[in-house]
Design a protein around this motif. Structure first.
Motif, PDB file in Angstrom:
ATOM      1  N   GLY A   7      40.902  35.681  33.959  1.00 29.94           N
ATOM      2  CA  GLY A   7      40.892  36.676  32.880  1.00 29.94           C
ATOM      3  C   GLY A   7      42.095  36.531  31.962  1.00 29.94           C
ATOM      4  O   GLY A   7      42.604  37.500  31.405  1.00 29.94           O
ATOM      5  N   GLY A  10      42.373  38.076  28.190  1.00 24.32           N
ATOM      6  CA  GLY A  10      42.300  39.505  27.883  1.00 24.32           C
ATOM      7  C   GLY A  10      43.596  40.029  27.297  1.00 24.32           C
ATOM      8  O   GLY A  10      44.389  39.275  26.725  1.00 24.32           O
ATOM      9  N   PHE A  11      43.826  41.328  27.446  1.00 26.51           N
ATOM     10  CA  PHE A  11      45.054  41.938  26.928  1.00 26.51           C
ATOM     11  C   PHE A  11      46.271  41.543  27.772  1.00 26.51           C
ATOM     12  O   PHE A  11      47.291  41.072  27.254  1.00 26.51           O
ATOM     13  CB  PHE A  11      44.865  43.467  26.910  1.00 26.51           C
ATOM     14  N   VAL A  12      46.164  41.682  29.088  1.00 33.00           N
ATOM     15  CA  VAL A  12      47.319  41.451  29.965  1.00 33.00           C
ATOM     16  C   VAL A  12      47.572  39.954  30.165  1.00 33.00           C
ATOM     17  O   VAL A  12      48.738  39.517  30.252  1.00 33.00           O
ATOM     18  CB  VAL A  12      47.092  42.149  31.335  1.00 33.00           C
ATOM     19  N   ASP A  31      39.577  31.465  31.907  1.00 29.66           N
ATOM     20  CA  ASP A  31      38.707  32.557  31.465  1.00 29.66           C
ATOM     21  C   ASP A  31      37.333  31.956  31.241  1.00 29.66           C
ATOM     22  O   ASP A  31      37.124  30.765  31.463  1.00 29.66           O
ATOM     23  CB  ASP A  31      39.261  33.243  30.204  1.00 29.66           C
ATOM     24  N   ARG A  32      36.405  32.808  30.786  1.00 23.32           N
ATOM     25  CA  ARG A  32      35.040  32.291  30.632  1.00 23.32           C
ATOM     26  C   ARG A  32      34.980  31.164  29.608  1.00 23.32           C
ATOM     27  O   ARG A  32      34.185  30.255  29.727  1.00 23.32           O
ATOM     28  CB  ARG A  32      34.092  33.412  30.245  1.00 23.32           C
ATOM     29  N   HIS A  33      35.884  31.227  28.584  1.00 26.11           N
ATOM     30  CA  HIS A  33      35.864  30.183  27.547  1.00 26.11           C
ATOM     31  C   HIS A  33      36.287  28.836  28.116  1.00 26.11           C
ATOM     32  O   HIS A  33      35.889  27.795  27.628  1.00 26.11           O
ATOM     33  CB  HIS A  33      36.766  30.578  26.372  1.00 26.11           C
ATOM     34  N   LEU A  36      35.426  29.176  33.481  1.00 26.89           N
ATOM     35  CA  LEU A  36      35.544  29.787  34.802  1.00 26.89           C
ATOM     36  C   LEU A  36      35.002  31.221  34.773  1.00 26.89           C
ATOM     37  O   LEU A  36      35.678  32.154  34.336  1.00 26.89           O
ATOM     38  CB  LEU A  36      36.994  29.794  35.301  1.00 26.89           C
ATOM     39  N   ASP A  37      33.767  31.352  35.249  1.00 24.64           N
ATOM     40  CA  ASP A  37      33.117  32.672  35.320  1.00 24.64           C
ATOM     41  C   ASP A  37      33.221  33.140  36.766  1.00 24.64           C
ATOM     42  O   ASP A  37      32.761  32.443  37.680  1.00 24.64           O
ATOM     43  CB  ASP A  37      31.652  32.523  34.879  1.00 24.64           C
ATOM     44  N   ASN A  39      31.615  35.218  38.258  1.00 27.88           N
ATOM     45  CA  ASN A  39      30.310  35.470  38.868  1.00 27.88           C
ATOM     46  C   ASN A  39      29.571  34.171  39.190  1.00 27.88           C
ATOM     47  O   ASN A  39      28.376  34.187  39.490  1.00 27.88           O
ATOM     48  CB  ASN A  39      29.465  36.400  37.987  1.00 27.88           C
ATOM     49  N   GLY A  61      37.737  40.803  34.815  1.00 28.33           N
ATOM     50  CA  GLY A  61      36.849  41.903  35.166  1.00 28.33           C
ATOM     51  C   GLY A  61      36.406  42.625  33.918  1.00 28.33           C
ATOM     52  O   GLY A  61      36.789  42.260  32.805  1.00 28.33           O
ATOM     53  N   SER A  63      36.863  45.806  31.976  1.00 31.99           N
ATOM     54  CA  SER A  63      37.845  46.898  31.942  1.00 31.99           C
ATOM     55  C   SER A  63      37.391  48.075  31.076  1.00 31.99           C
ATOM     56  O   SER A  63      38.168  48.988  30.832  1.00 31.99           O
ATOM     57  CB  SER A  63      39.184  46.362  31.422  1.00 31.99           C
ATOM     58  N   ILE A 101      44.202  42.657  40.727  1.00 30.25           N
ATOM     59  CA  ILE A 101      44.602  43.744  39.818  1.00 30.25           C
ATOM     60  C   ILE A 101      43.523  44.816  39.744  1.00 30.25           C
ATOM     61  O   ILE A 101      42.463  44.617  39.140  1.00 30.25           O
ATOM     62  CB  ILE A 101      44.922  43.204  38.408  1.00 30.25           C
ATOM     63  N   GLY A 102      43.824  45.940  40.350  1.00 32.18           N
ATOM     64  CA  GLY A 102      42.938  47.100  40.299  1.00 32.18           C
ATOM     65  C   GLY A 102      43.506  48.134  39.343  1.00 32.18           C
ATOM     66  O   GLY A 102      44.340  47.815  38.486  1.00 32.18           O
ATOM     67  N   SER A 103      43.062  49.364  39.541  1.00 27.46           N
ATOM     68  CA  SER A 103      43.400  50.382  38.551  1.00 27.46           C
ATOM     69  C   SER A 103      43.692  51.719  39.220  1.00 27.46           C
ATOM     70  O   SER A 103      43.088  52.066  40.249  1.00 27.46           O
ATOM     71  CB  SER A 103      42.203  50.550  37.615  1.00 27.46           C
TER      72      SER A 103
END
Ligand code: A2R
Length: 304
Positions: A7, A10-12, A31-33, A36-37, A39, A61, A63, A101-103
């Motif tokens: 990921g 993303g932002f982080v 990342d997906r680009h 690396l997916d 899923n 993930g 978010s 990394i969770g939330s």
């Protein structure tokens, strides 16, 4: 330290990758680009086996907390099933440690009398997003207890900084201020301003992730938070004060969503004690940097 970030786009992700590189770590950003997916279990295993990272920072993930109400299964697949895939592939490829990394949304409905939130606080998820992160958190615990994989289960509270989507209130306000500076607008529409949230600078958050990779206890949960609650209205007023042209906040009924949790504040003592972490970025620096970032986003949009 040789590490891999999921990921990373993303932002982080970019803040984390920059911090790791500054410290001299060898970093593979995925990342997906880059194909690396999370899923796709087979491609995860292939990439982990060829990179052979010592540590994986698993940020990938879905978010979008609000959007999770409309597509709960997609959210669950990205956050819970995706994390399970990452943990399985990590184990299969001999990765030593996963920073998952969770939330803080997993704590969900918290009463003011129960603050500050510690790692022992009850989990009462309210959104489908939060429930998917509870599942990811416990998949991490199972991978540690069942297979001995060194998983660190992070529960990150709100964080702010350059590059953040305007789905979040502070960048949304900062972008409106930056747009008004160009167009001459003088109104900044806002929703609920009375909620108080525990907000950190994203650059402090990624410092915590790196310290946890080095010093965190395997299998443990860590709150990553500032330990203080800031009123959203105060943030909004500070952003408007930075404007170079006159403008004012104005309540927009369309933005007034019910706030069922008036105050959220975490306890970061475990993070501080185990890693020596302490925040470095005061909130006025974070807001000034966010404002500068939003001005450059508005400038590039008007050039384009
Ligand atoms: O959607 P994309 O392709 O731009 O990439 C996003 C990535 N991502 C995925 N990567 C691989 N396979 C997937 N199936 C997949 N789904 C999403 O996760 C993007 O690079 C990253 C998420 O970035 P943000 O939404 O900006 O999240 P942020 O704020 O960086 O948070 C990082 C983590 C997330 O797990 C949050 O739930 C947690 O911190 O609070």
């Amino acid at each position: 330290m040789r590490c891999l970030v999921t990921g990373a786009s993303g932002f982080v992700g970019p803040h984390l990758v920059a911090h790791l590189q500054d410290l001299g770590d060898e970093v593979v950003a995925t990342d997906r680009h880059t194909g690396l997916d999370i899923n796709e279990p087979d491609s995860l295993r292939d990439v982990f086996a060829s990179v052979r990272p010592e540590v994986i920072y698993h940020l990938a993930g879905d978010s979008d907390v609000g959007g999770s109400w409309n597509h709960p299964l997609d959210t669950f697949r990205a956050n819970a099933e995706g994390t399970l895939n990452v943990l399985d592939a990590a184990r299969a490829s001999g990765v030593r440690r996963v920073i998952s990394i969770g939330s803080a949304d997993v704590y969900g409905k918290v009463l003011e009398s129960e603050l500050p939130i510690t790692e022992q606080s009850e989990l009462r998820p309210t959104s489908p997003y939060a429930a998917s992160k509870v599942a990811a958190d416990y998949l991490g615990l199972q991978a540690f207890l069942g297979y001995g994989l060194e998983v660190i289960r992070v529960r990150a509270f709100n964080h702010l900084g350059p590059g953040q989507s305007d789905r979040f209130v502070a960048p949304a306000i900062a972008l409106r201020v930056a747009t008004n500076e160009v167009t001459g607008g003088n109104v900044v529409p806002v929703g609920n301003l009375d909620a108080r949230r525990d907000i950190s600078d994203v650059r402090d958050v990624v410092r915590a992730y790196r310290l946890l990779a080095e010093f965190g206890t395997a299998g443990a949960v860590y709150n990553v938070c500032s330990g203080t609650a800031v009123r959203i209205g105060d943030l909004a007023e500070q952003l408007v004060t930075m404007a170079s042209t006159p403008m004012a906040l104005e309540t927009d009924p369309a933005l007034l969503r019910p706030v069922d949790i008036p105050v959220l504040c975490g306890d970061n003592s475990k993070l501080r004690e185990d890693t020596g972490w302490e925040p470095k970025f005061p909130i006025d620096v974070t807001l000034a940097d966010l404002m500068a970032d939003c001005r450059s986003r508005v400038a590039s949009a008007s050039l384009g």
